[in-house]
Scaffold this active site. Structure first.
Site, PDB file in Angstrom:
ATOM      1  N   GLY A   1      95.468  -6.741  84.294  1.00  0.00           N
ATOM      2  CA  GLY A   1      94.758  -8.077  84.854  1.00  0.00           C
ATOM      3  C   GLY A   1      94.525  -9.163  83.913  1.00  0.00           C
ATOM      4  N   CYS A   2      93.822 -10.331  84.205  1.00  0.00           N
ATOM      5  CA  CYS A   2      93.747 -11.400  83.453  1.00  0.00           C
ATOM      6  C   CYS A   2      93.269 -11.066  82.185  1.00  0.00           C
ATOM      7  CB  CYS A   2      92.522 -12.175  84.116  1.00  0.00           C
ATOM      8  SG  CYS A   2      91.873 -13.614  83.055  1.00  0.00           S
ATOM      9  N   PHE A   3      94.215 -11.636  81.029  1.00  0.00           N
ATOM     10  CA  PHE A   3      94.230 -11.232  79.666  1.00  0.00           C
ATOM     11  C   PHE A   3      92.647 -11.484  79.136  1.00  0.00           C
ATOM     12  CE2 PHE A   3      97.521 -14.378  78.501  1.00  0.00           C
ATOM     13  CZ  PHE A   3      96.788 -15.580  78.888  1.00  0.00           C
TER      14      PHE A   3
END
Ligand code: MHO
Length: 163
Positions: free
Chosen positions: A9-11
């Site tokens: 997911g979102c880094f």
């Protein structure tokens, strides 16, 4: 030092999580697994380069094992939602372990199978395990994003360490 490469997911959140793990020397947000070189955030968000948001973790294997990192990876995100992590939807948010060498690939698959057999998740695990393609670091403003701006999008390391 060894390297691990995770997409969960979102880094921003993945980087923030792994930075806090003892034995991790560095965590860098970036892109991997797509069809173009040196992609920009804008291109990756548009979704047609097929890059995943990933974090390259540099760790000291004398202090933390690759197996422990993979175990933490499975605890810090939902590995059953295909191309989606929480509110973030798209192939760039896929659950993926990019491995460096056959030993890491073996360990990653063994941990995945163990988590699947544990019954923690009712739905099947969709995490991909693939040999690491080139890693492209993200733009500077994406590095240490939550340290600079606050916020979170994954469970904290402290919470996972307590459980
Ligand atoms: N939902 C997040 C995703 C950012 S992440 C770097 C946002 O756009 O705020 O993909």
């Amino acid at each position: 030092m060894e390297k691990a490469l995770f997409g969960a997911g979102c880094f921003w959140g993945v980087e923030d999580f792994f930075r806090q793990v003892p034995g991790v020397a560095d965590a860098v947000s970036g892109y991997a697994g797509g069809t173009t070189t040196a992609p920009t955030y804008k291109q990756v968000c548009a979704g047609d380069t097929n890059h995943a948001e990933v974090v390259e973790v540099t760790f000291d294997p004398a202090r933390v094992s690759y197996e422990t990192l993979v175990d933490l990876f499975f605890k810090m995100h939902n590995p059953t939602t295909r191309n989606r992590q929480g509110p973030d939807v798209g192939t760039q948010y896929r659950s993926v372990i990019f491995t460096h060498g056959p030993e890491h690939a073996r360990v990653a698959a063994a941990v995945r199978d163990r988590v699947a057999a544990s019954g923690k998740w009712k739905a099947p695990i969709v995490t991909q395990i693939e040999p690491a393609p080139p890693f492209w670091p993200a733009e500077e403003y994406h590095q240490r994003y939550f340290q600079k701006h606050g916020g979170h999008c994954h469970v904290s390391y402290a919470e996972v360490a307590r459980s």
